[in-house]
Design an enzyme around this catalytic site. Structure first.
Site, PDB file in Angstrom:
ATOM      1  N   PHE A 159       0.848  -1.195   0.000  1.00 43.17           N
ATOM      2  CA  PHE A 159       0.000   0.000   0.000  1.00 43.17           C
ATOM      3  C   PHE A 159       0.884   1.245   0.000  1.00 43.17           C
ATOM      4  CE2 PHE A 159      -2.261  -3.402   2.229  1.00 43.17           C
ATOM      5  CZ  PHE A 159      -3.409  -3.505   1.464  1.00 43.17           C
ATOM      6  N   ASN A 233      -7.585   0.371  -3.573  1.00 42.09           N
ATOM      7  CA  ASN A 233      -7.265   1.321  -4.638  1.00 42.09           C
ATOM      8  C   ASN A 233      -8.516   1.810  -5.358  1.00 42.09           C
ATOM      9  OD1 ASN A 233      -4.542   1.447  -4.197  1.00 42.09           O
ATOM     10  ND2 ASN A 233      -3.982   0.045  -5.836  1.00 42.09           N
ATOM     11  N   CYS A 285      -1.337   2.244 -10.487  1.00 41.06           N
ATOM     12  CA  CYS A 285      -2.289   1.413  -9.728  1.00 41.06           C
ATOM     13  C   CYS A 285      -3.749   1.655 -10.069  1.00 41.06           C
ATOM     14  CB  CYS A 285      -2.077   1.632  -8.227  1.00 41.06           C
ATOM     15  SG  CYS A 285      -0.475   1.051  -7.630  1.00 41.06           S
ATOM     16  N   LYS A 288      -5.205   0.554 -13.664  1.00 38.67           N
ATOM     17  CA  LYS A 288      -5.203  -0.883 -13.943  1.00 38.67           C
ATOM     18  C   LYS A 288      -6.017  -1.665 -12.913  1.00 38.67           C
ATOM     19  CE  LYS A 288      -0.793  -2.355 -11.808  1.00 38.67           C
ATOM     20  NZ  LYS A 288      -1.321  -3.466 -11.003  1.00 38.67           N
ATOM     21  N   ARG A 352       3.761   6.530 -15.666  1.00 40.62           N
ATOM     22  CA  ARG A 352       2.680   5.620 -16.036  1.00 40.62           C
ATOM     23  C   ARG A 352       1.318   6.276 -15.826  1.00 40.62           C
ATOM     24  NH1 ARG A 352       4.720   0.370 -12.780  1.00 40.62           N
ATOM     25  NH2 ARG A 352       5.396   2.039 -11.367  1.00 40.62           N
TER      26      ARG A 352
END
Length: 474
Positions: A159, A233, A285, A288, A352
């Site tokens: 996390f 998430n 994160c 996706k 990303r």
């Protein structure tokens, strides 16, 4: 730092998660071998150089180097390891499913080098529910002389937030472990004992927060641990998208999103964290993981409309930035636009799913001349964004000089501290689109657009100014 309970640990993968995990465990006194098939990364690490940017990591690497080994050879690390932690990437496939190719390759390589003693294989990568059982099958098929009670598979989701990864690693609010093996759980309790007891000396650059509570030790089934990571998430992504949706309405009814979230955040059931309007979430994160949950639901004919709405709102926010620009400049053909910030968040070079990428892409499509600056991520962008056409500036001041507009995409402290009077004085038009709502006072003849906030600085017209014209603070 002496540790009478030190373990031999192998960490597979030296990306953002694996590298931080390896260095943190070595700092706590374990003997750690980092494994990566990328020889360039391994050679860098052997020289004491980092392949990524993360504040404080270089200092911790050097402080722990006597307990760190780096290799590309599984046979040099796996046989003697008490704990093997898999931290490889699971990038999304076009259908939203995570690509588990690297998990499978790592699991096979680990299995082929297990030595027959009790060893714990830990999956720290973000993976779909059921992956732990699948990894167990890979061990059965590939480990020499496999025995059901000889190897334990444990899910241990991370996390961490890039930019504060060391803080999050050393002072976690919970450690989640999922396994059917009680012996495997106890081995990891030993691995994390110093984190659970908080009896280590804090690194100089990462002090222990005052009044810190000990981390919660959460044990679950394999499937539940894997779902916990996705659900956490997804919920954070929902909070951000909710704030952005409310921000859009705030602009229409003359309310201020920052006043609104300040008010509702004091409700302990809601809280202030991640309730932030802006250009939307990015990084490795949220996109996706929401896509993976939606695609998993589809496998079971189960719709997830709330998550899909969060994704749709996030996509809209990225277009909103350019729409605000068009509202003032109209046609962007030939206009010079400065983009400040490329990384998806400050204090990292990770690109990303960065909102800046979509913004630059759209500006290019509309014919704008784009000039960019980022304090850390420029070199990374040269490698990953070679398909984009933009000019690099050596400083934020060089980027904005002669610009028709500035778009602040990443809230680096450097941009917050910029002498904005000097910066806007060099612009052709004084238009600033602050997608992170961090700027407060700009020269009075500057148009400041933010997300969901009242336009406290705006003139009726946006004049073209000679470059270098003087300006005055409010």
């Amino acid at each position: 730092m002496p540790n009478t309970e030190s373990l031999n640990v192998a960490v597979v993968g030296t990306g953002y998660v694996g590298l931080g995990t390896a260095v943190m465990l070595a700092y706590l006194g374990h003997h750690v071998t980092g494994i990566d098939i990328d020889e360039r990364k391994i050679e860098m690490l052997r020289r004491g150089e980092l392949p990524i940017y993360e504040p404080g990591l270089a200092d911790l690497l050097h402080a722990s180097e006597s307990r760190l080994t780096w290799t590309s050879d599984y046979a040099a690390a796996i046989p003697e390891a008490d704990v093997i932690i898999v931290c490889v990437g699971t990038p999304p496939l076009p259908n939203g499913h995570p690509n588990l190719r690297y998990i499978a390759e790592a699991a096979r390589s680990v299995a082929q080098n297990l030595n027959g003693k009790f060893q714990v294989i830990v999956n720290k990568s973000t993976v779909p529910v059921g992956t732990g059982d699948w990894v167990t099958r890979i061990l059965e098929d590939n480990a020499p002389d496999y025995h059901a009670n000889r190897y334990a598979v444990v899910s241990n989701p991370e996390f961490l937030r890039e930019g504060t990864a060391l803080h999050d690693s050393l002072y976690p609010d919970r450690i989640v472990l999922g396994s059917a093996s009680q012996e495997g759980i106890e081995r990891l309790r030993q691995l994390y004992r110093r984190l659970l007891e908080q009896d280590f000396t804090p690194p100089e650059g990462v002090p222990r927060p005052a009044g810190l509570a000990r981390p919660q030790f959460v044990t679950t089934s394999l499937n539940s641990a894997e779902m916990i990571k996705y659900a956490a998430n997804a919920f954070l992504a929902l909070k951000i998208s909710f704030a952005n949706e409310i921000a859009g309405l705030c602009e229409r009814v003359d309310a201020d999103i920052e006043e609104v979230v300040h008010g509702i955040g004091h409700d302990q059931r809601i809280g202030h964290r991640f309730l932030v309007a802006g250009a939307g979430w990015g990084g490795s994160c949220f996109a996706k993981d929401t896509a993976a949950l939606i695609s998993t639901g589809a496998e079971y004919d189960y719709d997830m409309p709330i998550l899909q709405a969060a994704v749709d709102v996030n996509r809209h926010q990225r277009q909103l930035v350019v729409s605000k620009l068009q509202r003032h400049l109209h046609r962007l053909q030939g206009k010079r636009v400065a983009v400040l910030g490329l990384a998806f968040k400050p204090n990292t070079d990770d690109l990303r799913d960065a909102p800046a990428h979509d913004c630059i892409t759209r500006l290019m499509e509309l014919g704008a001349q784009v000039v960019v600056h980022d304090p850390v991520a420029m070199e990374q962008a040269r490698r990953e964004w070679s398909h984009l056409s933009y000019q690099e500036a050596s400083s934020a001041y060089d980027a904005v000089r002669g610009a028709d507009a500035v778009i602040l995409m990443t809230e680096w402290q450097e941009y917050h501290d910029l002498d904005w009077e000097q910066a806007v004085a060099s612009m052709r038009r004084r238009l600033v689109i602050d997608t992170r709502n961090v700027l407060r006072q700009l020269p009075s003849d500057t148009v400041l657009e933010q997300i969901g906030r009242r336009r406290v600085q705006e003139t009726h017209a946006l004049p073209m100014l000679p470059v270098g014209a003087s300006s005055v603070h409010v």
